[in-house]
Structure formats: C-alpha cells, structure tokens
Design a protein around this motif. Sequence first.
Motif, short mmCIF file in Angstrom:
data_model
loop_
_atom_site.label_atom_id
_atom_site.label_comp_id
_atom_site.label_asym_id
_atom_site.label_seq_id
_atom_site.Cartn_x
_atom_site.Cartn_y
_atom_site.Cartn_z
N LYS A 200 58.33 53.13 34.32
CA LYS A 200 57.22 52.79 33.44
C LYS A 200 56.40 51.65 34.04
O LYS A 200 55.18 51.64 33.93
N THR A 201 57.10 50.72 34.68
CA THR A 201 56.39 49.60 35.32
C THR A 201 55.38 50.11 36.34
O THR A 201 54.25 49.63 36.39
N LEU A 202 55.81 51.08 37.14
CA LEU A 202 54.89 51.62 38.15
C LEU A 202 53.71 52.32 37.48
O LEU A 202 52.57 52.14 37.90
N LEU A 203 53.98 53.07 36.42
CA LEU A 203 52.88 53.74 35.72
C LEU A 203 51.86 52.72 35.23
O LEU A 203 50.65 52.88 35.43
N ILE A 204 52.37 51.66 34.62
CA ILE A 204 51.47 50.63 34.08
C ILE A 204 50.66 50.00 35.22
O ILE A 204 49.44 49.82 35.13
N ASP A 205 51.35 49.71 36.33
CA ASP A 205 50.66 49.16 37.50
C ASP A 205 49.56 50.09 38.00
O ASP A 205 48.43 49.66 38.22
N LEU A 206 49.91 51.36 38.16
CA LEU A 206 48.95 52.32 38.69
C LEU A 206 47.72 52.41 37.80
O LEU A 206 46.59 52.40 38.27
N VAL A 207 47.98 52.50 36.50
CA VAL A 207 46.86 52.66 35.58
C VAL A 207 46.01 51.40 35.56
O VAL A 207 44.78 51.47 35.64
N GLU A 208 46.66 50.25 35.48
CA GLU A 208 45.88 49.02 35.35
C GLU A 208 45.17 48.64 36.65
O GLU A 208 44.16 47.95 36.63
N ASN A 209 45.74 49.07 37.77
CA ASN A 209 45.10 48.72 39.03
C ASN A 209 43.96 49.65 39.43
O ASN A 209 43.20 49.35 40.34
N CYS A 210 43.88 50.79 38.77
CA CYS A 210 42.74 51.65 39.03
C CYS A 210 41.51 50.99 38.43
O CYS A 210 41.59 50.31 37.43
N VAL A 211 40.38 51.19 39.05
CA VAL A 211 39.16 50.68 38.43
C VAL A 211 38.90 51.55 37.21
O VAL A 211 38.79 52.78 37.31
N ILE A 212 38.88 50.93 36.06
CA ILE A 212 38.70 51.71 34.85
C ILE A 212 37.22 51.87 34.59
O ILE A 212 36.55 50.98 34.10
N ASN A 213 36.72 53.04 34.93
CA ASN A 213 35.32 53.29 34.64
C ASN A 213 35.17 54.49 33.73
O ASN A 213 34.12 55.08 33.63
N GLY A 214 36.26 54.85 33.08
CA GLY A 214 36.15 55.95 32.12
C GLY A 214 36.29 57.31 32.75
O GLY A 214 36.29 58.32 32.08
#
Lengths: 373, 373, 403, 403
Positions: A200-214
């Motif tokens: 789960k930690t990796l998932l959170i990292d991957l999602v949060e480190n992506c540039v969130i532009n929708g």
Amino acid sequence: MRDVMGVININIRDDVLDELTFSRCISSVHFGGHYRLIDFILSSMVNSGIQHAAVFTLQKYRSLVDHLGTGKEWDLNLNSKDEGLSVLHPNLFHSLKYFQGDLQNFYSNMDFFKRSRQKNVLIAGSNMVCNLDFRELVDFHRRSKADITFLYRENDPLLDVSLWRRRLVIGEDGRILSLEPSEKGVDSKQVLLEIFVMSKTLLIDLVENCVINGTGDLLHDGIIKNSNSLKLFAFPAKGYLGVINSPALYYKHSMNLLNPSIRKELFSQPGLIYTKDKDLPPTKYMRSAEVTGSLLASGCSIEGRVENSILFRETRVEKGAYIKDSIILPKCQIAEGAQIEHAIIGKGVSISMRKEIKGRKDNLSVIADRTIM
Amino acid sequence: MRDVMGVININIRDDVLDELTFSRCISSVHFGGHYRLIDFILSSMVNSGIQHAAVFTLQKYRSLVDHLGTGKEWDLNLNSKDEGLSVLHPNLFHSLKYFQGDLQNFYSNMDFFKRSRQKNVLIAGSNMVCNLDFRELVDFHRRSKADITFLYRENDPLLDVSLWRRRLVIGEDGRILSLEPSEKGVDSKQVLLEIFVMSKTLLIDLVENCVINGTGDLLHDGIIKNSNSLKLFAFPAKGYLGVINSPALYYKHSMNLLNPSIRKELFSQPGLIYTKDKDLPPTKYMRSAEVTGSLLASGCSIEGRVENSILFRETRVEKGAYIKDSIILPKCQIAEGAQIEHAIIGKGVSISMRKEIKGRKDNLSVIADRTIM
Amino acid sequence: MHSGKECVAMLLAGGEGKRLGILTRDKAKPALPFGGKYRIIDFTLSNCTNSGIDTVGVLTQYEPLILNSHLGNGSPWDLDRRKGGISLLPPFVRKKGGKWFKGTADAVYQNMNFLEQYNPSYVLIISGDHIYKMDYSMLLEYHQSKDADLTIAVIEVPWEEASRFGILDKNETGRITEFQEKPDIPKNNLASMGVYIFNFDMMKQFLFKDQNNIKSSNDFGKDVLPLMLKSNCRMFAYPFHGYWKDVGTTESLWQANIDLLENNPNLDLYEQHWPIYTVSTNQPPHYLGPEAKVEQSMISDGCTVFGEINHSILFPGVTVGHKTIVKDSIIMSNVIIGSGVKVEKAIIAENSSVGNNSRICRLDNVTEDIIVIREYSIIPHDSIINSTYTFKEIILRTGGKLK
Amino acid sequence: MHSGKECVAMLLAGGEGKRLGILTRDKAKPALPFGGKYRIIDFTLSNCTNSGIDTVGVLTQYEPLILNSHLGNGSPWDLDRRKGGISLLPPFVRKKGGKWFKGTADAVYQNMNFLEQYNPSYVLIISGDHIYKMDYSMLLEYHQSKDADLTIAVIEVPWEEASRFGILDKNETGRITEFQEKPDIPKNNLASMGVYIFNFDMMKQFLFKDQNNIKSSNDFGKDVLPLMLKSNCRMFAYPFHGYWKDVGTTESLWQANIDLLENNPNLDLYEQHWPIYTVSTNQPPHYLGPEAKVEQSMISDGCTVFGEINHSILFPGVTVGHKTIVKDSIIMSNVIIGSGVKVEKAIIAENSSVGNNSRICRLDNVTEDIIVIREYSIIPHDSIINSTYTFKEIILRTGGKLK
C-alpha cells in the motif's frame, strides 16, 4: 491474505461494449446467464481469502451499486469494521464528462487507502471472466521481494495484446527484464494482465508522486514510466480467463460457457462464483419446449425452440419461436414464431410475432435494452 | 404505515451552512454531540413504522453514504426486498455544478418510485431536528381524503418564514384555504414545513407533468403552482422542531440541547434517535477536570475546564484549557491553556497552547475542519 | 415501534412428519425440499416477509440441524435484523435437565420470555409444515376490525378429510360458535388452518390457565381454543380461499410437487408480488446438452441434463446422463444420475447417486406407490430398484438387485 | 475458503461465576457489565473480530437469556455473516431429554456437528469469562510455525495464585513438557489462559477418546490436555504478556473496573487499532449539570449528572441527582440515584433506583468489602444500606433501614 486489500479498478472506458454499456458501467454488464462481470473478479478475491474489497465507481454505477447491495452475497459486509466491502465513489468536484484514467480516482480516495488496515493491495480490472486463486500470486510476490508482481498469460489467442504495445521479457525467476515500447503492438507470447499486487505504501507513493492533472492512469503513468526504478515481477495466471473489451470477445467468452469443461473450470474451481440472488423459481419447460445445447437461468418459461444459446432469467419463449446461437439478457419476451440467430438481445426486449433477427457470426445483431420490435 | 415510503429530500443548497458543509452535504452535518442531521428525520420515519426510506444524494455525499452504511443502525437493510433503505443517486449525465431544485432528482429516479411497493410517499427535508410521529399525519391525511397534507407549525419564533413568502390560511377542518404570494415575506403565524404526504401516483403525475428543463423544485413548481387544482390540507406538528438553514440557527438549536426538557423531548419521545455507532469507550475525566452545564459524547479525555458547551466524540481537552459556550466537532485537540468562547470548532481541529478563539454571541467564530491553529 | 413490535410470529417447526417415512428420518418436516428449489418452511417465512412481519421465533425440536443451517442468519428472508429477525428457539435445558415441548401451546408458553422481550400487541401462530401464500397483514387487519381476542384462519376442506382437522362453526358475523379438534363425525367442513392471531395479553392469560391444568395436553387445538371458547372469548374465523396444503404423506408430497407442472397450477410460484425466498445455491445456470429433451418439467440452477426429462422436477445441482429417461419424478438437490438409466414415479432424495443403466421404477403398473430413495444413497451400476430404498449408504456389486 | 473455514472459534460462555454472588444470579458471568459500557464477553468477541475470525460458536448453558439478547445477530462485532458469524449453541434436547454439558471438552464434543459443517483446519477454544486483548491470528501463526497439534496461550501469574490455574512447563523450543491442572503445590507460575488452538483432526481424535473414557470428567484442562501430553502430541506454549484477568469475585470485578481510572491503565480501552465492540445503547451524549463535579471517572452515553462523581464509573443511562456524592463506585446501566445520596465503594447493578437522601456505604471503615445492590432493586428515600442488598424488588416505607 488478511493484510491484502482487493481493489477492483476501472481501467477502460465503458463504451468499448457499445449497447451493452449504454445504461450501465462495464463492471455490471450481464454475463454467463445470471452473473455480472464484476462477480468473477470479486468472487476470486473472496475465494482467495481477501476480506476487504474496494470497488471503484465512476459513471453509470447505479446498477452496480444496486447489484453489490450490502455485499452479503459475497459475505462481505458493506462499510464493516475496516473490512468487508467498500464502494469508492469518485470526487464529484472533478468533471466527469470523459474517462481520463484511473489516477484521479485513486487520488481522490487516498484517505481511504491510508486509513485502511491492510498492508498490501491487489489491483484488478473489472472486466475479467475468471476464477483465480490469488494466494499463489501473493506468496510469490512475498518470496520474490518484488515491488510489484503482475499476473501474466502465455499463448492465449483470445487476449487482445494491442492494449499494452510493449515487448515483454520475463526472466527465469519471474523478474520482468524488459518492457520496451513497441509501436506495432506486441509480438511477445506473454501478456501482462491488469492484475497486480504491491504494498500500500508503494501505491500511495506512486499516486502521490505522479503529477496530478486529472488525467493519466496508474498502470502507464504510475508504473510503466517508472519501471526502471521498480522491481517488477510476473507470475503466470492459471485457469480460464477472458478479458472482455469488445462485443466480439463478449460473445466469444459467453459462448465458451456452453463447453462443459470450461464451465466446470470457471464455476467451481477454486471456489464458487457468487452473485445477487433474484429469488426466482426454477425454469419451467412446457410440453412443446425443444431446448438443446444451451444454458438457461431461473424463472424462464419455455414453449419454443432454443439451440446453442444463453438465456438469462425471466425470459419467455413462446411456442414456435426459435432462438439459435444467441444471448438473451433478462426479462425478454420472444413471441410466437419469432426467429433469432447470432444476436445479443438486451434486457427487457420484446420481440413480436414472426419477427426475424438474424446476425452473422462475424457481424452480430445487437439489440439495445428495452427495445420493442 | 407499511404502504408509506419515506423520502428524504434535498431541498436547499448546501452552502447555507458555510464551513459546516464545506466537505459534506447538509444531511450529514454533525449535530447534538454524536448525531448527523439526517438521523433525526430518518429515526422519526423508522419510529413511525415506516419500513422503506429513500434518501436522495446530490453532492458531497461520501460522508452521508458512509454514515448510512447498510442501514442497520436504523434497522433498515440497504437494498433489501422492496423495503429497507434505498440510496438514490443523481443522474450523472446531468451537470452537477449547481443545485437546480429537486425535480430533476425525482425525475431521474422515476423508475424507482414506479417499481416500489408502497402506495404513498412522505417527503421530508434533511435539515430538520425533530422526533416526529408521522402516524397521526398519515391518519389525518387518509381521513381528510386530501391530495397532499403538510405538517405546519404555529407561533414558532425560530422558524425562518421568509423561505415561503406565502400567506397561509388554514380552515377549521385543516384544509388550506389560501396560499397567496406575499412579497414581503409572511406575516401568518402558521408556517408550512417541508414535510408532506401524498399518494405515489400523484407524485409521479406532478413530476412528469412539470416541464423538465433540469431546474425547478417539487414544492414550488410542482405543488404550489398547481395549488388551485389540488386538495391541500395541513396538520399541526408537535414536539421540538428545528429547521437548520443558517449557522446561527445551527448554534441556537445546538445550545437548546443543554436544556434538559428539550433534550428529553427530542431524544426519547416517541422513539429513540438512532445513529452510527463509533465503538468508543466512555469519556474519561481526569483529576483536574472541571465540566459543568455541558453535553459530551464518548471517547473524550478531559483534563481542562468546559462550560455550557457541546463536545463531540474523541476530543482531548488538556489541563488548563477553557471551553465556554462553544461546539467542538469530533476529534479535536485543545492544548494546555487554550481559550475558546462562542465558537464552532470543525472536525479534527488542533488548537495549540494558550491560543485564544473568542467569538461573540451574535458573531460566532467558526473554524473549518482540520485547521491547525 | 416505540417499545415493542406490533406483531411477532411464532413458527412451529418441530414436526416429525412420521408418515413421510425415510424422507423425514434425518430432518424435520418443515425442512423437506419442495417445488424445485425450496424447503417447505420457506413458504411461511416468505409469507412473514411479504406481510411485513420482521420478528419470527422458530420453535424447533425434532432433528433441527438441517433447519438450523437452512435458516442461518435469516438473510434470504430479509430477517437478519438487529431488533427481531429470526430467532431459533429449541427446547431449553436448565440445570436439572430439559425435555421436549408437551404440545403446541406448551412450546409457545416455554418461550414466553422471548415474547415478553418484544412485548407485541399481537402474536401470530403459524406452522412450518404448510404450503400456502397468505398475507398475514390482511388477517391482522381483520382481527383488529373484529376487535377479536383470537382469529383463526379457516379453509373449506373436502368432507371426507374433515375429521383430520380442527372443525369449527361460525355465525354470520364471523364469530366462532363451536370448535372441535379432529371430530369423528364432523358437523361441517370449515377447518382451522392452524394459523392464529392472538391478542398477546389474552394469550398469556389462557396459556397460564392451561399450564395450571395438569390434565391438559397443552395443545392449542385440543386445549387452549376450547377453553377460550368456553370462557366466551371473542374468537373469529378468517376465511381463506387460496391454495393450502399440508403434505402429510409421501404420496401427497409427490402429488403437490407434480401439480406444479400444470400450465396454470393452483400454487403459482411465478407471481412477482409474492416471491418465495430461499437460500441461494450459488450455482451457475442449468445446461441442457445437445441431445437433451425436456418437457413439462421444472429445472433449477446448476443442473446438467444430457438425457430426457419428462413431467419431472429437478432440484439444484442435479446431473442426468446420456440416454437416461426421468419421468414423473422428483429429483432433489445434487443427485447424480448416470447414463442409460430409467427413473419413473420416484422421489430421489438429496445427494444420492444412481449408477449407469440402473432402473428405478415399478415392475408392475398396478400399484400407485412412489419409490423413494433416501438421501446420500449410492446405487451401483445396473441396479434394479422397485421398492423404497432405505439404506443410507450402500455399495453393492455392479449388477446388484434390491427388492 | 474453498469448502471450509481456516479457523473456527468455540467460545465457552456457560460459566455460572458462583463467587460473584448476586451479580450472577440472573445472568452468566460472560454477560457481566464491565468497563463503563461493555459486557465481559465483548472482549473475546472483539478479539475474534479484530483477529479476522468470522465464525464463532458460543456455547451457552447457565442463564443464557441476557447473553442471547446481547449477542443478537452478531452485528456489533461484524459477526452477522451469511456463512459463519455467531451461532448460539445451547445444550441440545433430544426426544429422550437433554442435560447440561459435563465439562468443557464435552461442550465442544456435543457440538461436533457444528464444527464439521465448516470443516476448519484449526479450532480456537476461548472462554467468555476473561478480559484481555489478544491477536489470535498471531497465536495461529505461532501454532503453524511450530507445526503443533495444540498450542496453549500461557501467562506468568503470581506464585500465590498459581494453584488456581493449569500450570505447565516447556522446553527451550516452547514445547510443553508437563501439564498439571490446578496443582496443590505448583512447580512454576506459567499458567494456561484457557486459550487453545487445536488442529481440528487431532482435536476430534482426542475428544472421541475422551468420551470413550467413562471415568473422564470431559474437561480440557483435567482430561484432554493430560491425555494428549501422554500420547506425545506436539503441544506448544504461546507466551502472552499483556493484560489478562479472570474476575472471579466481586472484589476483583470492582478492582478491575476501578483500575481503568488510572492515568495509564494496564488495560487500555482507547487503543484505536483494537476497538472493543458492544451493543449500541442509542442514547444521546451524557450531560453534566451546572453544579456537577466529575473527577477521575468514566461516564457513558445517556448519563445525566447533577451531583459529584469521584473515582467512579457510570454505565449508560445513569442519572445522579443534585448534592449526591458517588465515590469509588461502579454504577451500572440505567440506575437512577436521587438527590442528597451518598454512595461509596459500591456496585449498583442495572436498572436499580436509589431514593433521595439514602446512604450506601460501610459504617465502619475497617472492612474492605464492596456493597452490592442487585439489579432492579428499588431503594426507598432515606434508606441506609451497609450490606449487600439481595432483594430483587422491594418497597420499604420511607426511611426504612436495611442491615
């Protein structure tokens, strides 16, 4: 498996299934006589011992939410004590006009993932016809100390490999050695499935480190773009598997169920496929019924002729009607003398007397829900 | 009451409650120490013997859906056999940017109303603090052979009458004789509540006969505009009643709960008010605690001083902190020496040492959720 | 609402069903399979659900295991409630021991604590042995409108069967003027269906009186009802006109099932407004093979049929092999019938298997008896069976013959 | 998964708790209130939920009514499952009658049908009498890692209490080398907590053996465990270091409650990752009046306090009048205490009421006894009570005095 959360992801646009997804999302498309597509991946999770399943919704999810109900058919209690079934709704502040990848869906539910008790996530698409035991995958993932482990499939002619456009090389230990882009689609015989496990930690990292532009999705923008810095492994998937991303594949995998050995493999091993019970009486055959080589759900009433077809619940086939090589969704009325061949008939359709609907094997006739013909 | 469906409607814009509705819809605003606003009307329905309650969602409903869960706290099973709890989601094909009245919400769920077993609907807003017995209303409605019967209230200074802008005249038999527009607000001492009962057939007629242009609401565009052709009756509402449509009224009705007789009236007669149980231990008072004239929920830990206030669950009040005339939503941290007066402190707020937050009775200090000060 | 429930049901489900022979050897009669996928008790439980009764005490006694696991947490009937729902009420063991209920009234009396906890205004007494569809809320409305102490649902039965029932007489207002339990010479044919609504207070009062009478058999029909009538209670008869069946014997069980195969049967399982709920089998749709022939039959989920089914009922999960003929028969859940078999006018109970080329049918066509194969029977290849098969598990050499 | 459940729990909840006197007159010990809002059984049930065990058979026997209604459909513990969940297993009555379980092992043996239905790999045996927080999934992992037949959770107890327990010895691998039930002269202080994990097959084998021994008392500690040890089974001890309490007497019940009022009590009810679940009271938050004074105390929902609470615990729905002082006491649910009352070092059980200006406290300060007021007691105005109050319901003239 208590520390693995199952996540049923929305990874493709609904409209790949045309009329079948006109009024519902792909997860809740009818399949196999009395199931919805999501039943297969959700039952696989439950049968593998996963006690917390999270289901993403996006558009047209009314029938899905209705189908899942309180989760009791899968013995998962909706919103129960940190386990059971969680339905993750999209963030309505964002525009919903078009499907723009799953990252925004994950991102807007980050709180949920952070709060949950499980340490690992098993993410899977909702358009899989399968009965998989994920325990071996998770064991392998642990033993190999991978960052992410994918299920993959070897030599499967029914898999649409164009989706990936990657050249896959898997080492002897299961490590993914190469995942190079390949313009012309993939010529590898091994295809990764959109079923993978990670912490789960990796998932959170991957999602949060992506540039969130929708826009963007977890698989391409989160994982593949970072594949050089991640330890990716692959594990072979066993048993029957269908990935439904076109009406032709929908028909193909449906008709495969008329094969007894495929049916046995899919519906009983390693566990049962659960679905919402509609409380219907058995199907009733009248004196004039002639039914061969077909799969029929409950609550039908049959006076006519049915051949090499699949009938969902509560359909009425009148005397002299003839259905061949077709799939009839729930609650249809097929009147006297009607002829149906190579067709997919939507839910609640009425076919009037002596009407003929004839498609061809390579050009199915698909009738939208509730049509009166 | 088995043939009456309770419908909890969304009849006002969320933003009337400012910070309190920043991340949730009005139905799920915290109230009274451990409730959400919807608990009052939903418990009233259940206590009146209604076995099917439908709850509309519109925007920011995640916390609402989470709160309702499977409905078991109200002994209503979500999606059960034609009874229990139904959550009615909006039609996502429509734009959701602004609230445009409830008609489109009803309209996009017409199938649900047509399919349901109950013959009558009792429609009520979600922003009512009450414990009403609807059986008398429904009996009166039946006996008077009304098309629609409203609850009304007499001489209630806390009711915001401007909402209606109508001059109400009720006859001796309860029939509404006049409901004329009145530019300057209403000078009548009787005010209709947004709680009314009618047959399902009439509801369907009203909704379908309105021009569906995506705006408009049932009450004004469906009922009042047609009031000449409808037999409208009114029945007096008994017991404590608060309609929450401003932060000032929110505070006023909250603080009224410190009055024992109001508390008794609201929480025990005619039935209990049910809510989601958070499985918390009792509140613990340390040696230095000094608490008077206050209402406190479970799971708090109190070392400081609390006076004439309402504390929701899991708040920690440190030594020397002083809370007066305030409402503290769940999971706050009030550090040593902090002073809070005439304030509404949002969920999960941290107030640091010796910080002072002082509002005035006519100008409350409202702190948004999760603020760190 | 408020402190209590308006109406609580007490469902008597301890019946042995002795005349059903080996079919009820290992389960109480209410647990008997019926209608292609149900058990008999599903009908009364679904009646409760469809009538809005959400609190049901199920009084078990004889062989309750299958019943217990069938009822589970009550969720198929929407009876998995926080307050109320299904409660299993077996006979209770105190420190000094426990014993079976003496009669139907004793069964309810022994569970007075359960009832007191809900403090209902009315108590509905029903039996899990009967197959019928009835809206108890109409019965309750009738009871209330008559301001009755007790209302009994009644049905006209054939005169020749009247002496098997509680027979009553009523005046033009519906008030009961006479009641006789199983009279030798019945005066009319208006029979009690064993469905009662009591005012709870009145019921308590008379159950206490009945318990104090040491000569009483503590039965509603034999003791409590006559006592109430004698005491001039307001007892009313609620006339019921639909299908109602107490399948007492193997023959009547077979007949009641087979009756469902008519084009417009008296008991309609397909009515949308009155569904009958049961436990889900979680099996896939049924499959008819390329050479299958199915006529005038009902087939359930999970069946696989390669042979011929004629005028028969297949419960869930039945397999029927190639060139096998099943005629006028009831095949219960998970039975496996091999190839080249002939089955005629038989009931094959759950989980049995029939080997290839066996014959299960009367040799003579004179007797009308049904052949019954007990659950979990294993019938070897090439067997010939023409009488009731009572062994629980038997392995004969291939070609064995049972008489 | 597949056909069975991995681990099924059997929770022994029939304990009489004789040394708890009038507190257990009308309810089994596991149903005793504890910790401001719980009943003792909530701890083991919540352990199951938090450990991922979703199938629990609750073996009831002594005064099960309150327990039954507390457990309901299991939903507070998320045990309202379709497959599994909570099953109440009272002693069973066959046609010839029924009797209480002989010993703990007999209780499990008599419910073998229940276990067979789930066909688990492991069976967890726990007792509803004990207060502790334990992750049974860690115990199961330990059991699996040792490839054990049976694993017993053990805790070090004070030497002087050791003879009250099953005492065991183990070698350096954790394997049990000796086991003595309640030895007169204990050889060490490592005590069995009465928490066992068995391999189901092994358990069946030894329960059958034990039943065949007519001299056996059919108890795990006295009979089955020694027999298994003698048979050279792989028995391991799983060391537990947290809080564990068997509240055997009124004094220890009082003390265990009062201990929770420490600033950092040994039993922490506030840990977020291990919540204790119980039945919701549906009461509003508690209210402290303008002149209330509450110190070093725990107060639950629905309480209304106008007086002074010092070093005490108030369960849900308690009312305390003006100028009343409650000190060192435990006031259970829905007790109403009038004005001007003094309560000191007492336990007042559920639903009692204490009239104005009464005094409930020892006259001498020498004895250490707790005053216990039985549930549903009605204590008139101006009463003076200084010994245990055992009448269920009593109405004395105002100013009456009970000794």
